[in-house]
Scaffold this motif. Structure first.
Motif, PDB file in Angstrom:
ATOM      1  N   TYR A   1      33.972  32.558  42.474  1.00  0.00           N
ATOM      2  CA  TYR A   1      34.045  32.547  41.006  1.00  0.00           C
ATOM      3  C   TYR A   1      32.663  32.791  40.401  1.00  0.00           C
ATOM      4  CZ  TYR A   1      38.490  30.076  41.877  1.00  0.00           C
ATOM      5  OH  TYR A   1      39.736  29.710  42.312  1.00  0.00           O
TER       6      TYR A   1
ATOM      7  N   VAL B   1      31.810  36.451  40.460  1.00  0.00           N
ATOM      8  CA  VAL B   1      32.563  37.184  39.446  1.00  0.00           C
ATOM      9  C   VAL B   1      31.939  36.947  38.072  1.00  0.00           C
ATOM     10  CG1 VAL B   1      34.790  37.412  38.270  1.00  0.00           C
ATOM     11  CG2 VAL B   1      34.723  37.165  40.757  1.00  0.00           C
TER      12      VAL B   1
ATOM     13  N   THR C   1      33.423  42.628  40.758  1.00  0.00           N
ATOM     14  CA  THR C   1      34.247  42.987  39.606  1.00  0.00           C
ATOM     15  C   THR C   1      35.727  42.855  39.948  1.00  0.00           C
ATOM     16  OG1 THR C   1      34.177  45.320  40.255  1.00  0.00           O
ATOM     17  CG2 THR C   1      32.527  44.563  38.675  1.00  0.00           C
ATOM     18  N   THR C   2      36.524  42.549  38.927  1.00  0.00           N
ATOM     19  CA  THR C   2      37.971  42.398  39.105  1.00  0.00           C
ATOM     20  C   THR C   2      38.703  43.441  38.268  1.00  0.00           C
ATOM     21  OG1 THR C   2      38.110  40.785  37.297  1.00  0.00           O
ATOM     22  CG2 THR C   2      37.748  39.920  39.522  1.00  0.00           C
TER      23      THR C   2
ATOM     24  N   MET D   1      42.116  37.550  41.259  1.00  0.00           N
ATOM     25  CA  MET D   1      41.101  38.597  41.338  1.00  0.00           C
ATOM     26  C   MET D   1      41.647  39.946  41.783  1.00  0.00           C
ATOM     27  SD  MET D   1      37.922  36.470  42.773  1.00  0.00           S
ATOM     28  CE  MET D   1      37.397  35.038  41.840  1.00  0.00           C
TER      29      MET D   1
ATOM     30  N   THR E   1      36.035  31.133  36.192  1.00  0.00           N
ATOM     31  CA  THR E   1      34.680  31.689  36.227  1.00  0.00           C
ATOM     32  C   THR E   1      33.775  31.031  35.193  1.00  0.00           C
ATOM     33  OG1 THR E   1      35.363  33.512  34.765  1.00  0.00           O
ATOM     34  CG2 THR E   1      35.450  33.901  37.144  1.00  0.00           C
TER      35      THR E   1
END
Length: 437
Positions: free
Chosen positions: A127, A130, A136-137, A161, A179
């Motif tokens: 987390y 990110v 990146t998601t 994710m 996050t």
């Protein structure tokens, strides 16, 4: 946070603090008042309104979070003010890490703020990456390599994710909730992780480098009575399921539970029921009342000689029982660390969020079980369930898994014993509180 997965470890940590002569008050929302029980007279329970006394079932996930923040924080502030002129004014607030805004309350009243992480250190580190844009998601380029972690495929990352539409609700809000735990880390005084150093050694060391003198592992937050060696880990229990377990041979029963939140589809429950039945093992299966209508017709009559279906049980009591040889689990962090701490091998059937990463560690890092494989429709079929149960419960593999599980049990006990790594960390935390004025 008004969820059982947050309340239970917080309560168990509170009990440990009390043994070290710390005065502890646990603030619980009124909506969850029935969810907490403690026989420890030295722990004070304070109830406050979070705006959900009516149940709040009709509200969306986003509106629930917003209302909890608005109403809950206001009433927690009142609770703090009420204590400030008492014999025991509050010195530190320990809060669920998914509520970083509580740190603002701590700062407002000049208190220490300690963020309590109820998922694994490994998952929380993901987390963090990110949040800072290192990952990146939705994630599309496996395998993923992150500091302190093994190489991870997409399906081994937290489920939010890899969703096809990152703006889809509630996935987007869940991802932000997780996050944003790191949105004000510079202001937070302590990070408390429900783990122990040997269990997640590399990623804990990484976290300590990120936040020197802030990160401490205080787990496992399992009552010490269950970590003691001996033929019986707890006081005698006359519950029907314990009496049933008492009639079983050592290591002969599969315990099946998917926690207090997960809702399996009717197809998956049907496959699970058939797979368990086909394994021909004795089993104890927790199916919540609202889920029992999904069981196949006459299933309970068909398995009356081999299994027991209950709507609730004391999970620690069951995992500590000598008859239990395997835990078929969703791999929520509380369930995972409880099984590790009590030396029980696992069959992992992760459902969402952190559970896929926990399952990866169960199979490949700690080597205390295996993961059941999904088919192309996202369902674990009966043949797979049958084979996984037999794989963990039979033959030489059973001895290997049990040996590894017992090793982790011994290391968990060592961590919380007097002078162990987690015990020393808690002492350091308390010493920090004592220096604060």
């Amino acid at each position: 946070m008004p969820a059982q997965g947050h309340i239970n470890p917080m309560l168990n940590f509170a009990k440990r603090l009390v043994t070290k002569r710390v005065k502890v008050t646990i603030a619980i929302p009124l909506s969850k008042a029935k969810s907490i029980e403690t026989d420890n007279s030295k722990i004070t329970i304070e109830l406050y309104s979070d705006g959900f006394e009516d149940g709040g079932e009709s509200r969306t996930f986003v509106s629930k979070l917003k209302r909890f923040k608005e109403v809950g924080t206001k009433n927690v502030s009142k609770l703090i003010e009420n204590h400030q002129n008492s014999k025991y004014p509050i010195k530190c607030i320990i809060y669920s890490s998914v509520m970083p805004y509580v740190q603002d309350i701590a700062k407002q009243y000049g208190l220490i703020g300690a963020s309590f992480f109820t998922q694994s250190c490994a998952v929380n580190s993901i987390y963090y990456h990110v949040y800072h844009g290192h990952l990146t998601t939705p994630v599309q380029d496996p395998p993923i390599s992150l500091p302190g972690l093994p190489s991870l495929e997409t399906h081994e990352l937290p489920s939010v994710m890899s969703v096809a539409d990152p703006d889809q609700e509630p996935d987007r809000s869940v991802l932000h909730l997780l996050t944003d735990q790191f949105s004000n880390v510079e202001e937070t005084n302590w990070f408390l992780f429900n783990t122990f150093d040997r269990l997640e050694d590399e990623v804990v060391k990484w976290a300590v480098k990120q936040w020197p003198e802030k990160v401490i592992s205080i787990g496992p937050t399992v009552p010490s009575i269950y970590l003691e060696n001996g033929p019986k880990a707890s006081e005698p229990d006359s519950s029907p399921y314990i009496e049933w377990l008492n009639t079983m041979d050592t290591g002969s029963v599969v315990y099946v539970s998917f926690g207090s939140v997960a809702k399996l589809g009717e197809d998956q429950i049907g496959e699970l029921a058939c797979g368990i039945k086909r394994s021909n093992m004795y089993f104890l299966w927790v199916v919540r009342d609202e889920e029992q209508h999904k069981l196949p017709t006459k299933f309970q009559d068909d398995i009356s000689k081999k299994g027991l279906v209950v709507s609730w049980c004391s999970q620690l009591e069951v995992l500590a029982h000598k008859a239990v040889g395997c835990f078929l689990t969703h791999c929520g962090w509380n369930s995972t660390i409880e099984a590790l701490s009590l030396g029980v091998p696992m069959v992992a059937m992760p459902q969402y969020i952190d559970q896929h990463t926990d399952a990866k560690f169960v199979e490949d890092i700690w080597r205390v079980g295996i993961r059941a494989k999904l088919d192309d429709k996202g369902i674990v079929r009966r043949e797979e369930i049958e084979n996984c149960i037999k794989y963990v419960m039979q033959g030489g593999r059973r001895d290997k898994f049990k040996k590894n599980a017992v090793t982790w049990k011994e290391l968990a006990k060592e961590a919380v014993d007097e002078g162990g790594s987690s015990d020393r960390n808690i002492d350091n935390f308390i010493a920090g509180l004592a220096l604060f004025s």
